[in-house]
Design a protein around this motif. Structure first.
Motif, PDB file in Angstrom:
ATOM      1  N   ASN A 187     -16.987  -7.107   6.321  1.00  0.00           N
ATOM      2  CA  ASN A 187     -17.050  -6.588   4.956  1.00  0.00           C
ATOM      3  C   ASN A 187     -17.481  -5.132   5.013  1.00  0.00           C
ATOM      4  OD1 ASN A 187     -16.560  -9.064   3.379  1.00  0.00           O
ATOM      5  ND2 ASN A 187     -18.456  -9.760   4.320  1.00  0.00           N
ATOM      6  N   GLN A 188     -17.112  -4.378   3.999  1.00  0.00           N
ATOM      7  CA  GLN A 188     -17.594  -3.004   3.883  1.00  0.00           C
ATOM      8  C   GLN A 188     -18.853  -3.001   3.027  1.00  0.00           C
ATOM      9  OE1 GLN A 188     -14.107  -0.831   2.436  1.00  0.00           O
ATOM     10  NE2 GLN A 188     -13.740  -0.101   4.515  1.00  0.00           N
ATOM     11  N   LEU A 189     -19.887  -2.291   3.517  1.00  0.00           N
ATOM     12  CA  LEU A 189     -21.190  -2.301   2.855  1.00  0.00           C
ATOM     13  C   LEU A 189     -21.625  -0.888   2.492  1.00  0.00           C
ATOM     14  CD1 LEU A 189     -23.100  -4.721   5.293  1.00  0.00           C
ATOM     15  CD2 LEU A 189     -21.797  -5.344   3.239  1.00  0.00           C
ATOM     16  N   ASN A 190     -22.482  -0.808   1.485  1.00  0.00           N
ATOM     17  CA  ASN A 190     -23.154   0.439   1.154  1.00  0.00           C
ATOM     18  C   ASN A 190     -24.307   0.608   2.144  1.00  0.00           C
ATOM     19  OD1 ASN A 190     -24.804   2.461   0.122  1.00  0.00           O
ATOM     20  ND2 ASN A 190     -24.485   1.858  -2.000  1.00  0.00           N
ATOM     21  N   ARG A 191     -24.259   1.647   2.971  1.00  0.00           N
ATOM     22  CA  ARG A 191     -25.295   1.842   3.994  1.00  0.00           C
ATOM     23  C   ARG A 191     -26.694   1.915   3.374  1.00  0.00           C
ATOM     24  NH1 ARG A 191     -24.876   4.351   9.059  1.00  0.00           N
ATOM     25  NH2 ARG A 191     -22.859   5.261   8.489  1.00  0.00           N
ATOM     26  N   GLN A 192     -26.801   2.495   2.155  1.00  0.00           N
ATOM     27  CA  GLN A 192     -28.103   2.697   1.530  1.00  0.00           C
ATOM     28  C   GLN A 192     -28.721   1.398   1.007  1.00  0.00           C
ATOM     29  OE1 GLN A 192     -29.455   5.693   1.753  1.00  0.00           O
ATOM     30  NE2 GLN A 192     -27.571   6.474   2.716  1.00  0.00           N
ATOM     31  N   THR A 193     -27.875   0.502   0.433  1.00  0.00           N
ATOM     32  CA  THR A 193     -28.403  -0.710  -0.206  1.00  0.00           C
ATOM     33  C   THR A 193     -28.101  -1.985   0.573  1.00  0.00           C
ATOM     34  OG1 THR A 193     -26.390  -1.068  -1.517  1.00  0.00           O
ATOM     35  CG2 THR A 193     -28.095   0.376  -2.457  1.00  0.00           C
ATOM     36  N   GLY A 194     -27.074  -1.938   1.453  1.00  0.00           N
ATOM     37  CA  GLY A 194     -26.651  -3.152   2.149  1.00  0.00           C
ATOM     38  C   GLY A 194     -25.762  -4.043   1.307  1.00  0.00           C
ATOM     39  N   HIS A 195     -25.390  -3.581   0.107  1.00  0.00           N
ATOM     40  CA  HIS A 195     -24.535  -4.369  -0.786  1.00  0.00           C
ATOM     41  C   HIS A 195     -23.069  -4.187  -0.425  1.00  0.00           C
ATOM     42  CE1 HIS A 195     -27.957  -3.832  -3.954  1.00  0.00           C
ATOM     43  NE2 HIS A 195     -28.265  -4.728  -3.016  1.00  0.00           N
ATOM     44  N   ARG A 196     -22.270  -5.213  -0.739  1.00  0.00           N
ATOM     45  CA  ARG A 196     -20.824  -5.125  -0.486  1.00  0.00           C
ATOM     46  C   ARG A 196     -20.171  -4.096  -1.389  1.00  0.00           C
ATOM     47  NH1 ARG A 196     -17.606 -10.656  -0.410  1.00  0.00           N
ATOM     48  NH2 ARG A 196     -15.982  -9.089  -0.197  1.00  0.00           N
ATOM     49  N   ILE A 197     -19.101  -3.484  -0.877  1.00  0.00           N
ATOM     50  CA  ILE A 197     -18.324  -2.520  -1.654  1.00  0.00           C
ATOM     51  C   ILE A 197     -17.284  -3.285  -2.477  1.00  0.00           C
ATOM     52  CG2 ILE A 197     -16.708  -0.572  -1.522  1.00  0.00           C
ATOM     53  CD1 ILE A 197     -19.568   0.133  -0.756  1.00  0.00           C
ATOM     54  N   LYS A 198     -17.153  -2.919  -3.736  1.00  0.00           N
ATOM     55  CA  LYS A 198     -16.176  -3.542  -4.616  1.00  0.00           C
ATOM     56  C   LYS A 198     -15.156  -2.492  -5.034  1.00  0.00           C
ATOM     57  CE  LYS A 198     -15.813  -6.038  -9.011  1.00  0.00           C
ATOM     58  NZ  LYS A 198     -16.563  -6.547 -10.193  1.00  0.00           N
ATOM     59  N   TYR A 199     -13.878  -2.850  -4.943  1.00  0.00           N
ATOM     60  CA  TYR A 199     -12.823  -1.914  -5.301  1.00  0.00           C
ATOM     61  C   TYR A 199     -12.318  -2.201  -6.710  1.00  0.00           C
ATOM     62  CZ  TYR A 199     -12.701  -0.343  -0.485  1.00  0.00           C
ATOM     63  OH  TYR A 199     -13.036   0.190   0.731  1.00  0.00           O
ATOM     64  N   LEU A 200     -12.108  -1.156  -7.472  1.00  0.00           N
ATOM     65  CA  LEU A 200     -11.596  -1.288  -8.829  1.00  0.00           C
ATOM     66  C   LEU A 200     -10.196  -0.679  -8.899  1.00  0.00           C
ATOM     67  CD1 LEU A 200     -14.764  -0.121 -10.834  1.00  0.00           C
ATOM     68  CD2 LEU A 200     -14.077  -2.473 -10.288  1.00  0.00           C
ATOM     69  N   LYS A 201      -9.342  -1.251  -9.754  1.00  0.00           N
ATOM     70  CA  LYS A 201      -8.016  -0.695  -9.994  1.00  0.00           C
ATOM     71  C   LYS A 201      -8.123   0.255 -11.183  1.00  0.00           C
ATOM     72  CE  LYS A 201      -5.695  -4.789  -8.201  1.00  0.00           C
ATOM     73  NZ  LYS A 201      -4.787  -5.931  -8.470  1.00  0.00           N
ATOM     74  N   VAL A 202      -7.893   1.543 -10.914  1.00  0.00           N
ATOM     75  CA  VAL A 202      -8.070   2.557 -11.954  1.00  0.00           C
ATOM     76  C   VAL A 202      -6.791   3.357 -12.141  1.00  0.00           C
ATOM     77  CG1 VAL A 202     -10.548   2.743 -11.481  1.00  0.00           C
ATOM     78  CG2 VAL A 202      -8.956   4.266 -10.312  1.00  0.00           C
ATOM     79  N   ASP A 203      -6.650   3.919 -13.328  1.00  0.00           N
ATOM     80  CA  ASP A 203      -5.537   4.808 -13.637  1.00  0.00           C
ATOM     81  C   ASP A 203      -5.718   6.100 -12.838  1.00  0.00           C
ATOM     82  OD1 ASP A 203      -4.116   7.012 -15.095  1.00  0.00           O
ATOM     83  OD2 ASP A 203      -3.512   5.358 -16.398  1.00  0.00           O
ATOM     84  N   ALA A 204      -4.670   6.492 -12.101  1.00  0.00           N
ATOM     85  CA  ALA A 204      -4.772   7.654 -11.218  1.00  0.00           C
ATOM     86  C   ALA A 204      -5.074   8.941 -11.977  1.00  0.00           C
ATOM     87  CB  ALA A 204      -3.488   7.813 -10.412  1.00  0.00           C
ATOM     88  N   ASP A 205      -4.663   9.041 -13.253  1.00  0.00           N
ATOM     89  CA  ASP A 205      -4.882  10.266 -14.021  1.00  0.00           C
ATOM     90  C   ASP A 205      -6.157  10.222 -14.849  1.00  0.00           C
ATOM     91  OD1 ASP A 205      -2.601  11.427 -13.018  1.00  0.00           O
ATOM     92  OD2 ASP A 205      -1.319  10.734 -14.659  1.00  0.00           O
ATOM     93  N   THR A 206      -6.374   9.110 -15.590  1.00  0.00           N
ATOM     94  CA  THR A 206      -7.543   9.040 -16.478  1.00  0.00           C
ATOM     95  C   THR A 206      -8.801   8.576 -15.767  1.00  0.00           C
ATOM     96  OG1 THR A 206      -7.138   6.740 -17.149  1.00  0.00           O
ATOM     97  CG2 THR A 206      -5.967   8.470 -18.369  1.00  0.00           C
ATOM     98  N   GLY A 207      -8.634   7.836 -14.658  1.00  0.00           N
ATOM     99  CA  GLY A 207      -9.794   7.295 -13.973  1.00  0.00           C
ATOM    100  C   GLY A 207     -10.336   6.035 -14.602  1.00  0.00           C
TER     101      GLY A 207
END
Length: 306
Positions: free
Chosen positions: A35-55
């Protein structure tokens, strides 16, 4: 427990038809994944689907497929429109022809599947198709739609079932000339070939998959167990690159190198036989109490993919 079928439909040879189910013949679920983790917190990284222009985050129901025409232009295609591209191979594997196994270029092979009758009916028809292919010593070529794509599939008998191998289309196979044209034409002398053949003879054996160990997987297991136990990690030294100046001398030394283990017997050449599914994987940390050790998930919880 039998895994869930990837595809269900019918196998047809002319007027002979039977319901069948297609299952993956291979699995990589036993391999360690991270899994990919946040080095600072040890929490898992979550990916979001976002609009490429508006964010802005886009909900799944608002996401459609699109074919890129140019930089900013796409042709949208809905799920319903894709489903309306009705192909008979969506539900039926129609055997189109029979070919010799030797005629199938290995570059066209993608991945193997197991094909068996689906349910309690159709076993007679399935057996007729299977034994006809076996008796003729041919490979049956058909088509099926899998993961929203039509694939060519090569069918051949395997025990009581059929093995189906997905094949690539010609446009998916690259021309070797693009890669091989710059290879120099080198004349190999008879002496070099004789020495090389001698090395091959010393290394010759039978293909036995059970004797192969996934050394990288084993190294990962050791790394994870050491980190769980709080042990220091010592980097291994990398082998130094060598520049072969005298090819004949290198061949002669290779012959001598291979001859020494051969005298010790075949057992010296064999590596440790890997356990089925690498079941030795992640063991509880030594010194932990039984309850505490049990609370630590073993291999499977550590292997969930990101």
């Amino acid at each position: 427990m039998t895994p869930r079928a990837n595809w269900k439909g019918f196998l047809r040879l002319s007027l002979v038809t039977c319901p069948v189910a297609l299952y993956p013949a291979t699995s990589e679920s036993e391999k360690i994944s991270f899994n990919q983790l946040n080095r600072q917190t040890g929490h898992r990284i979550k990916y979001l689907k976002v609009d490429a222009d508006t964010g802005d985050e886009v909900p799944n129901e608002d996401i459609v497929k699109g074919y890129k025409i140019d930089t900013d232009t796409f042709v949208e295609v809905t799920k319903e429109e894709l489903e309306n591209v009705a192909l008979e191979s969506t539900r039926t594997i129609e055997i189109d022809e029979f070919v010799d196994r030797s005629e199938i270029d290995r570059r066209y092979l993608i991945r193997p599947y197991y094909l068996r009758p689906d349910g309690k009916v159709g076993h007679d028809a399935f057996a007729v198709i299977r034994e006809t292919i076996r008796e003729m010593d041919k490979v049956a070529i058909g088509r099926l739609v899998l993961t929203n794509r039509e694939h060519i599939i090569a069918l051949e008998p395997l025990d009581k079932g059929l093995m189906g191998t997905l094949l690539r289309y010609p446009y998916e196979v690259r021309d070797p000339k693009e890669y091989f044209d710059e290879i120099q034409d080198v004349k190999v002398t008879k002496d070099m070939l004789d020495l090389a053949r001698h090395i091959v003879d010393q290394k010759s054996g039978s293909f036995e998959p059970d004797k192969f160990e996934d050394q990288y997987e084993t190294a990962l297991v050791d790394l994870i167990n050491q980190k769980r136990a709080g042990k220091p990690i010592t980097p291994k030294s990398k082998p130094a690159a060598t520049n072969v100046v005298d090819l004949m001398e290198a061949l002669r030394r290779s012959v001598g190198k291979e001859a020494a283990p051969a005298k010790a017997g075949k057992s010296a050449k064999k590596g440790r036989k890997a356990s089925a599914g690498q079941k030795e994987m992640l063991m509880p940390i030594e010194g932990k109490k039984p309850k505490e050790a049990a609370a630590k998930p073993a291999a499977r919880s550590q292997r969930k993919s990101a």
